[in-house]
Design a protein around this motif. Structure first.
Motif, PDB file in Angstrom:
ATOM      1  N   ASP A 100       1.098  -1.050   0.421  1.00 47.48           N
ATOM      2  CA  ASP A 100      -0.136   0.173   0.445  1.00 47.48           C
ATOM      3  C   ASP A 100       0.877   1.500  -0.477  1.00 47.48           C
ATOM      4  OD1 ASP A 100      -2.303  -1.659   0.491  1.00 47.48           O
ATOM      5  OD2 ASP A 100      -2.511  -1.295   2.148  1.00 47.48           O
ATOM      6  N   THR A 138       1.830   2.345  -3.350  1.00 53.28           N
ATOM      7  CA  THR A 138       1.259   2.374  -3.908  1.00 53.28           C
ATOM      8  C   THR A 138       1.120   4.078  -4.012  1.00 53.28           C
ATOM      9  OG1 THR A 138       0.034   0.238  -4.591  1.00 53.28           O
ATOM     10  CG2 THR A 138      -1.596   2.363  -4.981  1.00 53.28           C
ATOM     11  N   GLU A 195       3.889   5.793  -5.675  1.00 50.44           N
ATOM     12  CA  GLU A 195       3.212   5.790  -6.978  1.00 50.44           C
ATOM     13  C   GLU A 195       2.567   6.918  -7.238  1.00 50.44           C
ATOM     14  OE1 GLU A 195       2.102   1.894  -8.885  1.00 50.44           O
ATOM     15  OE2 GLU A 195       3.678   1.163  -8.025  1.00 50.44           O
ATOM     16  N   ARG A 196       1.688   7.427  -6.990  1.00 43.63           N
ATOM     17  CA  ARG A 196       0.230   7.931  -6.927  1.00 43.63           C
ATOM     18  C   ARG A 196       0.538   9.409  -6.736  1.00 43.63           C
ATOM     19  NH1 ARG A 196      -4.759   6.512  -3.330  1.00 43.63           N
ATOM     20  NH2 ARG A 196      -5.490   3.899  -4.666  1.00 43.63           N
TER      21      ARG A 196
END
Length: 164
Positions: A50, A53, A56-57
């Motif tokens: 998580d 992620t 990455e965002r």
């Protein structure tokens, strides 16, 4: 970075995120192994996933999907992890030009990440397919493995995968 991550999601241990980014810089241009990234922390593998992620965002990390000539028989199904900027990766690693010259393996990783980021940047304004980007990055990986072994490809060697 911590402020941006805090705005996107509730994070239990916010201090682990910068350390995770530094660990990801060590693993740039390598196959993504979440278990290896989760090992130094007291956090579960899904939690680390998580966090990746989230990174990455906010465009600090990017995953490169696997590529194969034959779509039915992929040997490697693991994506590669790339830091969003080679300058950031070098800063997190404490690497300067002298360090990169001395450590050819690290130079290969940084070079592959640079090629990947440049192709992504160019593809954002044109219609370069992502399959081409993964092919070029796979070719750069092969080149960096030759250079890290201390030898150049022979004159008769191929620069692209053979078709069967």
């Amino acid at each position: 970075m911590q402020r941006d991550v805090r705005e996107l999601a509730w994070i239990a241990s916010l201090d682990a995120v910068p350390r995770l980014l530094a660990a990801a810089a060590v693993e740039t241009a390598r196959l993504l192994n979440v278990s290896d990234l989760a090992a130094p922390y007291q956090l579960s593998r899904p939690t680390i996933r998580d966090y990746l992620t989230l990174l990455e965002r906010i465009f600090l990390l990017e995953e490169l999907p696997p590529w194969s000539v034959n779509r039915l028989s992929r040997l490697i199904k693991t994506p590669k992890l790339h830091v969003g900027d080679t300058g950031l990766a070098c800063a997190l690693l404490g690497a300067d030009a002298k360090t990169l010259t001395a450590d050819r393996a690290l130079l290969g990783q940084v070079l592959e990440t640079f090629v990947f980021q440049e192709l992504r940047r160019q593809a954002s304004g044109t219609s370069i397919p992502s399959r081409f980007i993964t092919f070029v990055t796979a070719t750069a990986t092969r080149w960096t493995s030759w250079s890290s072994a201390g030898r150049a490809p022979s004159r008769g060697s191929r620069s692209r995968p053979r078709r069967r």
